[in-house]
Scaffold this motif. Structure first.
Motif, PDB file in Angstrom:
ATOM      1  N   ASP A 160       2.213   1.695  -3.507  1.00 45.54           N
ATOM      2  CA  ASP A 160       1.180   2.220  -4.403  1.00 45.54           C
ATOM      3  C   ASP A 160       0.971   3.717  -4.181  1.00 45.54           C
ATOM      4  OD1 ASP A 160       0.795  -0.260  -5.502  1.00 45.54           O
ATOM      5  OD2 ASP A 160      -0.938  -0.770  -4.261  1.00 45.54           O
ATOM      6  N   LYS A 161       0.944   4.112  -2.925  1.00 47.74           N
ATOM      7  CA  LYS A 161       0.747   5.529  -2.612  1.00 47.74           C
ATOM      8  C   LYS A 161       1.955   6.362  -3.026  1.00 47.74           C
ATOM      9  CE  LYS A 161      -1.204   6.550   1.367  1.00 47.74           C
ATOM     10  NZ  LYS A 161      -1.517   6.520   2.819  1.00 47.74           N
ATOM     11  N   GLN A 173       1.743   7.012  -6.693  1.00 47.64           N
ATOM     12  CA  GLN A 173       0.772   8.094  -6.933  1.00 47.64           C
ATOM     13  C   GLN A 173       1.363   9.438  -6.545  1.00 47.64           C
ATOM     14  OE1 GLN A 173      -2.554   6.004  -4.660  1.00 47.64           O
ATOM     15  NE2 GLN A 173      -3.732   6.908  -6.321  1.00 47.64           N
ATOM     16  N   ASN A 199       0.835  -1.204   0.000  1.00 46.61           N
ATOM     17  CA  ASN A 199       0.000   0.000   0.000  1.00 46.61           C
ATOM     18  C   ASN A 199       0.871   1.255   0.000  1.00 46.61           C
ATOM     19  OD1 ASN A 199      -2.637   1.407   0.332  1.00 46.61           O
ATOM     20  ND2 ASN A 199      -1.800   1.950   2.328  1.00 46.61           N
TER      21      ASN A 199
END
Length: 249
Positions: free
Chosen positions: A102-103, A106, A99
């Motif tokens: 993924d962040k 972004q 996670n």
């Protein structure tokens, strides 16, 4: 029906040499060896092998696995329940790290903004999967002092430690295609030496050189370090050996 060593290797997905080695060190002895020297494994052997591989997946060294499963108090069911608990904890940590990745992607694309705390979610310095090896190599007192120091760190201090370590890894990764003897590589590896001494107790030059070799010999170390760049573990091993030898001369 008993299985040959090749059949077991093909079933499990490990090498015949690994099974031979487990037999040699008394970790997994086949139920029968034929007069021709062929090893034959029983269903009970396979259950023991499953236990061994669960322990290995969780970072236990083979010496410790042998001690555990050879103990008269060893209970296979309790071990499986403990394996499940530990693997769930590991999965939870990996999920948090995925996670975070993924962040971060972004964030790099400008789609979101991350706080400094969010950048290090999922990292955990409270558990050291190499503790047993460290105790065997450098003694209980040194490891206990190191563990106590880490456990006393605040969340912010652990995040800062992780950030510093990653920065050094990235610096070395950028240099890994050059010579480990270069001035830049030796300056970066000195940063690593200083970081270890500041945060994990005193490392002699000999221990530092031995640790570098461990980065290559132990696939768990290699896999972790090479996430920063293929071949980084070997580059660090060479740079650490050069640094230690030059400082001793």
């Amino acid at each position: 029906m008993k299985m040959s060593v090749k059949e077991v290797a093909d079933l499990v997905g490990i090498s015949v040499r690994t099974l031979h080695y487990y037999d040699e060190i008394g970790l997994l002895t086949p139920e029968e060896t034929t007069p021709s020297g062929y090893r034959l494994y029983s269903d009970d052997n396979l259950e023991t092998l499953q236990q061994i591989l669960f322990f290995k997946e969780l970072g236990f060294p083979l010496k410790q696995i042998k001690e555990i499963i050879s103990s008269p108090s060893f209970n296979r069911l309790e071990a499986l329940q403990q394996h499940r608990k530990m693997l769930l904890e590991k999965r939870s940590r990996i999920d948090r790290m995925i996670n975070t990745i993924d962040k971060t992607i972004q964030h790099m694309k400008g789609e979101i903004q991350m706080t400094n705390k969010e950048k290090f979610e999922g990292f955990d310095f409270s558990h050291n999967p190499y503790e047993q090896e460290a105790r065997e190599r450098w003694g209980d007192e040194a490891v206990d002092n190191m563990t106590a120091k880490i456990n006393n760190l605040s969340t912010e201090e652990r995040e800062a430690m992780s950030k510093t370590a990653n920065a050094i890894y990235n610096k070395l990764a950028a240099l890994r295609h050059g010579s480990p003897e270069s001035e830049e590589a030796q300056a970066a590896i000195k940063e690593w030496y200083d970081f270890l001494n500041e945060n994990f107790g005193h490392y002699s030059l000999e221990a530092f050189k031995g640790l570098g070799q461990m980065y290559v010999d132990d696939e768990r170390f290699t896999e972790t370090i090479d996430q920063f760049g293929d071949g980084l573990a070997k580059f660090m091993r060479d740079a650490m050996a050069i640094y230690a030898d030059n400082d001793q001369n």
